[in-house]
Write a protein that holds these residues in place. Structure first.
Motif, PDB file in Angstrom:
ATOM      1  N   ALA A  55       7.455  -2.445   3.051  1.00 23.66           N
ATOM      2  CA  ALA A  55       7.201  -1.707   1.814  1.00 23.66           C
ATOM      3  C   ALA A  55       7.815  -0.310   1.888  1.00 23.66           C
ATOM      4  O   ALA A  55       8.046   0.225   2.968  1.00 23.66           O
ATOM      5  N   SER A  56       8.051   0.274   0.731  1.00 22.61           N
ATOM      6  CA  SER A  56       8.632   1.616   0.648  1.00 22.61           C
ATOM      7  C   SER A  56       7.813   2.477  -0.304  1.00 22.61           C
ATOM      8  O   SER A  56       7.263   1.973  -1.289  1.00 22.61           O
ATOM      9  N   HIS A  57       7.748   3.760   0.003  1.00 21.61           N
ATOM     10  CA  HIS A  57       7.192   4.707  -0.969  1.00 21.61           C
ATOM     11  C   HIS A  57       8.307   5.048  -1.933  1.00 21.61           C
ATOM     12  O   HIS A  57       9.313   5.635  -1.557  1.00 21.61           O
ATOM     13  N   HIS A  58       8.153   4.672  -3.190  1.00 22.45           N
ATOM     14  CA  HIS A  58       9.238   4.788  -4.161  1.00 22.45           C
ATOM     15  C   HIS A  58       8.899   5.719  -5.311  1.00 22.45           C
ATOM     16  O   HIS A  58       9.718   5.922  -6.212  1.00 22.45           O
ATOM     17  N   GLN A  59       7.709   6.306  -5.307  1.00 27.94           N
ATOM     18  CA  GLN A  59       7.365   7.264  -6.352  1.00 27.94           C
ATOM     19  C   GLN A  59       8.267   8.491  -6.270  1.00 27.94           C
ATOM     20  O   GLN A  59       8.660   8.906  -5.183  1.00 27.94           O
ATOM     21  N   LYS A  60       8.569   9.072  -7.420  1.00 28.82           N
ATOM     22  CA  LYS A  60       9.323  10.320  -7.474  1.00 28.82           C
ATOM     23  C   LYS A  60       8.511  11.304  -8.314  1.00 28.82           C
ATOM     24  O   LYS A  60       8.594  11.318  -9.542  1.00 28.82           O
ATOM     25  N   ILE A  61       7.718  12.121  -7.640  1.00 29.32           N
ATOM     26  CA  ILE A  61       6.784  13.026  -8.306  1.00 29.32           C
ATOM     27  C   ILE A  61       6.961  14.432  -7.747  1.00 29.32           C
ATOM     28  O   ILE A  61       7.018  14.612  -6.534  1.00 29.32           O
ATOM     29  N   VAL A  62       7.044  15.400  -8.618  1.00 25.17           N
ATOM     30  CA  VAL A  62       7.025  16.813  -8.244  1.00 25.17           C
ATOM     31  C   VAL A  62       5.965  17.500  -9.104  1.00 25.17           C
ATOM     32  O   VAL A  62       5.973  17.361 -10.328  1.00 25.17           O
ATOM     33  N   VAL A  63       5.040  18.200  -8.469  1.00 27.34           N
ATOM     34  CA  VAL A  63       3.953  18.873  -9.193  1.00 27.34           C
ATOM     35  C   VAL A  63       3.952  20.346  -8.816  1.00 27.34           C
ATOM     36  O   VAL A  63       3.974  20.685  -7.630  1.00 27.34           O
ATOM     37  N   ILE A  64       3.928  21.206  -9.817  1.00 27.56           N
ATOM     38  CA  ILE A  64       3.917  22.651  -9.626  1.00 27.56           C
ATOM     39  C   ILE A  64       2.554  23.200 -10.046  1.00 27.56           C
ATOM     40  O   ILE A  64       2.208  23.211 -11.229  1.00 27.56           O
ATOM     41  N   ASP A  65       1.749  23.627  -9.076  1.00 27.68           N
ATOM     42  CA  ASP A  65       0.464  24.294  -9.350  1.00 27.68           C
ATOM     43  C   ASP A  65      -0.448  23.492 -10.273  1.00 27.68           C
ATOM     44  O   ASP A  65      -1.272  24.070 -11.000  1.00 27.68           O
ATOM     45  N   PRO A 167       0.696  -1.355  -2.887  1.00 23.68           N
ATOM     46  CA  PRO A 167       0.446  -2.644  -2.245  1.00 23.68           C
ATOM     47  C   PRO A 167      -0.902  -2.660  -1.544  1.00 23.68           C
ATOM     48  O   PRO A 167      -1.415  -1.615  -1.133  1.00 23.68           O
ATOM     49  N   PRO A 168      -1.509  -3.831  -1.394  1.00 28.69           N
ATOM     50  CA  PRO A 168      -2.731  -3.901  -0.586  1.00 28.69           C
ATOM     51  C   PRO A 168      -2.411  -3.557   0.866  1.00 28.69           C
ATOM     52  O   PRO A 168      -1.399  -3.986   1.409  1.00 28.69           O
ATOM     53  N   TYR A 169      -3.269  -2.760   1.477  1.00 27.53           N
ATOM     54  CA  TYR A 169      -3.029  -2.341   2.858  1.00 27.53           C
ATOM     55  C   TYR A 169      -4.358  -2.073   3.536  1.00 27.53           C
ATOM     56  O   TYR A 169      -5.110  -1.197   3.109  1.00 27.53           O
ATOM     57  N   ARG A 170      -4.648  -2.867   4.566  1.00 22.73           N
ATOM     58  CA  ARG A 170      -5.910  -2.754   5.300  1.00 22.73           C
ATOM     59  C   ARG A 170      -7.085  -2.799   4.326  1.00 22.73           C
ATOM     60  O   ARG A 170      -7.277  -3.788   3.627  1.00 22.73           O
ATOM     61  N   GLU A 171      -7.877  -1.715   4.256  1.00 20.34           N
ATOM     62  CA  GLU A 171      -9.054  -1.761   3.405  1.00 20.34           C
ATOM     63  C   GLU A 171      -8.734  -1.454   1.947  1.00 20.34           C
ATOM     64  O   GLU A 171      -9.596  -1.602   1.079  1.00 20.34           O
ATOM     65  N   SER A 298       8.870  -3.672  -7.063  1.00 18.43           N
ATOM     66  CA  SER A 298       8.240  -2.594  -7.827  1.00 18.43           C
ATOM     67  C   SER A 298       6.957  -3.048  -8.511  1.00 18.43           C
ATOM     68  O   SER A 298       6.184  -2.217  -8.984  1.00 18.43           O
ATOM     69  N   MET A 299       6.734  -4.357  -8.583  1.00 22.24           N
ATOM     70  CA  MET A 299       5.541  -4.880  -9.237  1.00 22.24           C
ATOM     71  C   MET A 299       4.336  -4.973  -8.292  1.00 22.24           C
ATOM     72  O   MET A 299       3.200  -5.053  -8.750  1.00 22.24           O
ATOM     73  N   GLY A 300       4.579  -5.025  -6.958  1.00 20.80           N
ATOM     74  CA  GLY A 300       3.439  -5.195  -6.084  1.00 20.80           C
ATOM     75  C   GLY A 300       3.610  -4.757  -4.654  1.00 20.80           C
ATOM     76  O   GLY A 300       2.635  -4.736  -3.905  1.00 20.80           O
ATOM     77  N   LEU A 301       4.832  -4.416  -4.242  1.00 22.23           N
ATOM     78  CA  LEU A 301       5.076  -4.102  -2.833  1.00 22.23           C
ATOM     79  C   LEU A 301       5.292  -2.610  -2.578  1.00 22.23           C
ATOM     80  O   LEU A 301       4.708  -2.045  -1.654  1.00 22.23           O
ATOM     81  N   ASP A 302       6.123  -1.969  -3.367  1.00 24.81           N
ATOM     82  CA  ASP A 302       6.392  -0.542  -3.189  1.00 24.81           C
ATOM     83  C   ASP A 302       5.392   0.291  -3.985  1.00 24.81           C
ATOM     84  O   ASP A 302       4.778  -0.189  -4.934  1.00 24.81           O
ATOM     85  N   THR A 303       5.243   1.560  -3.611  1.00 25.18           N
ATOM     86  CA  THR A 303       4.441   2.462  -4.437  1.00 25.18           C
ATOM     87  C   THR A 303       5.307   2.992  -5.570  1.00 25.18           C
ATOM     88  O   THR A 303       6.452   3.399  -5.346  1.00 25.18           O
ATOM     89  N   GLU A 304       4.773   2.968  -6.770  1.00 30.41           N
ATOM     90  CA  GLU A 304       5.516   3.400  -7.961  1.00 30.41           C
ATOM     91  C   GLU A 304       4.609   4.245  -8.845  1.00 30.41           C
ATOM     92  O   GLU A 304       3.377   4.165  -8.758  1.00 30.41           O
TER      93      GLU A 304
END
Length: 643
Positions: A55-65, A167-171, A298-304
């Protein structure tokens, strides 16, 4: 969540940053070095390992304050800057090394208000999971509004939805909001579905689109994707899967409502516009922008993470329609007013696009045809582009006959015992009464004579052919090859010899036919023959790594089955290369330890032997757990890496 403003921009720079980042990406320099030791003390970097295998972390998020946030397809990396014009000769479009790159198209949404605060909490939650530590608390409201003065919001005071994949992971349970939103939006479409996406391989999305195309009065569907993949690997995997999906949808499109385009720009030569966007607009009622590709993973394995805005009042619908018009104007090289006029005049999204196509900057029909030989070579999407975490046990269960799995464990154990036996025999020669046979000068002379012979390749390949036909353990032959030629040359010789012997056995099996091979190999391999013929490359890799039968028998059965020769060859190379490399290194370190038994050489040898044995034992235990209650079958001659 409500945002005071939302601005959607495409093909532009991303100039914002954040003090906390967590990634699984790799670069030419280790990220822990480039973003850890070498950066400012206020930048906190962590490699996130809280993902299933593959699996891959595929989110692209930038948050300012917690006051301003960006979500979309843009990665914070090189070769992403461009302008909406996507000019072929843009002098500013160069990477940090000064090298120019092809035009790049992406879409990003910027929000503030409650939506930005919710994205900040999403980022903090992931930081907690990745590090086990507590991030800094949410900041107080900034003294000044961080919204850039140069960006006019496309729509203000609007509700924004967040759709995630995890994705489901451990607990942790899995999250499939992205998939559900895609399917619900497609089912709810009335007039048109406009899609921009880097990939187009999702089976679930294909099923939903096919169902709408089969309806006599369903919506028009326009897909804009890139012409070519991002390199040889994508061209021969994801592009093949896309071609299969497009072919299926075109066969379903009996009413002529589907169009699949790629953006073009005159003057690019062999290059093309790299479309990296992940956007969908349904009618004038819904727009979604984010990181999720139209791919299975992108539907169930990577984070999006996607953001969605639904038109709950006319002004929001107008903003969504204006965004689609602006995107089409960019792709077609036309003023937005001309696109709006064409849409109003034609009353059809497809008809408007067709009326405006054909300029230097345009949308061209995407030819999704592929070489039939490449198509036959590429496995199913559930292997290349899985929708859920891959269970190795399921792969073995699919590719290896259940009755053969206990025997595979015995052969792996035999291979480990053979490696240890070779090391013990060599030690006896080195320090026992047979030491004179291991005289350095004698070995050097013998090896030099063989290496210096013009017929050396012929003799080596001939030896492997004989071993392949007589069921001699190839492991011993690889050891001898490494002693004579050294590890690098031995790897090349052994791989070529094993492949040649395998192809010889394949040819003989093909010539003998099923009945003769069945009499030679035994009826218990009928299931193996069927699996080889049905699963191709992956089945060959499996029987090489997990030895369900001796090397000679596998070659004969493969020749008598329906498997293609190229699948057999590729699977043999992929399955045997790791084992051959391990044995070659083992033989080289063994010889070094015998000639110069220093602490360093002995420690290295012990490490290599331990690694080989540990790997074999681990696989054997795994197989034994899977086949609990079954007896271990008779062990035949073991081969390297299960070959």
């Amino acid at each position: 969540m409500r945002s005071r403003g939302a601005a959607i921009r495409c093909a532009s720079t991303c100039s914002a940053g954040t003090l906390r980042c967590s990634t699984r990406s790799s670069a030419s320099s280790p990220p822990i070095y480039t973003l850890g030791w070498r950066t400012h003390r206020r930048l906190h970097f962590h490699l996130d390992g809280r993902h299933p295998v593959g699996a891959s972390h595929h989110q692209k998020i930038v948050v300012i304050d917690d006051a301003l946030a960006f979500v979309g397809g843009l990665d914070l990396t090189v070769r992403r800057w461009d302008t909406p014009a996507h000019r072929a000769d843009e002098p500013r479009r160069v990477d940090p090394a000064g090298e120019p790159y092809a035009p790049f198209h992406d879409v990003q949404i910027m929000v503030d208000g409650e939506a930005a605060a919710a994205l900040g909490e999403l980022a903090r939650t992931r930081w907690r999971r990745a590090t086990g530590g507590e991030p800094h608390p949410a900041p107080c409201a900034p003294a000044a509004d961080p919204w850039p003065d140069t960006i006019r919001p496309d729509v203000t005071d609007v509700e924004v939805g967040i759709a995630r994949t995890a994705p489901p992971y451990r607990e942790r349970e899995g999250v499939e909001e992205v998939k559900r939103l895609y399917l619900d939006a497609i089912r709810a479409a009335r007039r048109s579905i406009y899609i921009e996406n880097q990939y187009f391989t999702s089976a679930a999305v294909a099923d939903a689109l096919a169902a709408r195309l089969a309806e006599p009065d369903g919506p028009q569907i326009v897909v804009v994707s890139r012409l070519r993949g991002g390199g040889w690997l994508e061209e021969n995997t994801m592009a093949v899967l896309r071609a299969r999906l497009v072919r299926r949808l075109r066969e379903t499109d009996r009413h002529g409502r589907l169009r699949v385009y790629c953006p073009t720009q005159a003057g690019l030569g062999e290059a093309c516009i790299n479309l990296h966007a992940k956007l969908m607009i349904v009618d004038d009622r819904l727009v979604r922008v984010g990181s999720a590709n139209l791919a299975n993973r992108s539907m169930g394995l990577d984070t999006e993470c996607d953001l969605a805005i639904e038109a709950n009042e006319p002004r929001v619908a107008e903003a969504i329609a204006a965004l689609r018009t602006r995107l089409l104007a960019e792709h077609l090289g036309a003023p937005p007013d001309d696109v709006a006029d064409a849409l109003a005049r034609c009353g059809s999204l497809v008809a408007a696009i067709e009326a405006l196509r054909g300029g230097a900057r345009s949308l061209a029909p995407l030819d999704a045809e592929i070489d039939p030989q490449v198509d036959a070579l590429v496995p199913d999407a559930n292997v290349i582009d899985p929708e859920k975490p891959v269970d190795p046990e399921e792969i073995v269960e699919e590719l290896v006959p259940p009755a053969e799995q206990p025997r595979a464990g015995a052969r792996i154990a035999a291979f480990a015992a053979l490696v240890v036996g070779i090391a013990l025999l060599a030690a006896a020669w080195r320090w026992g009464p047979l030491a004179e046979w291991l005289d350095r000068e004698r070995l050097a002379e013998a090896g030099a004579a063989i290496r210096g012979s013009a017929l050396a390749p012929v003799w080596v390949l001939g030896a492997y052919a004989v071993a392949a036909l007589t069921a001699l353990p190839i492991t011993l032959l690889i050891v001898a090859t490494a002693v004579v030629f050294g590890p690098l040359a031995a790897f090349a010789y052994a791989l070529a010899g094993a492949l040649g012997g395998a192809m010889l056995g394949f040819g003989i099996g093909h010539w003998l036919g099923r009945d003769a091979v069945r009499r030679l190999a035994g009826a218990r391999l009928n299931d193996l023959s069927r699996r080889l013929g049905r699963r191709g490359v992956l089945a060959v890799v499996a029987v090489r790594v997990l030895p369900v039968a001796p090397f000679t028998v596998v070659n004969l059965v493969a020749g008598a089955s329906h498997i293609r020769l190229r699948d057999f060859v590729l699977g043999t190379v992929l399955g045997m290369a790791p084992g051959i490399a391990a044995v070659s290194v083992f033989a080289d370190r063994l010889l070094a330890a015998l000639h110069e038994p220093s602490t360093a050489t002995l420690v290295t040898l012990v490490f290599v032997v331990a690694a080989i044995v540990a790997g074999a034992v681990a696989v054997r235990r795994w197989l034994r757990r899977r086949s609990a209650g079954s007896g271990i079958g008779r062990s035949d001659a073991a081969e390297p890496g299960g070959a």
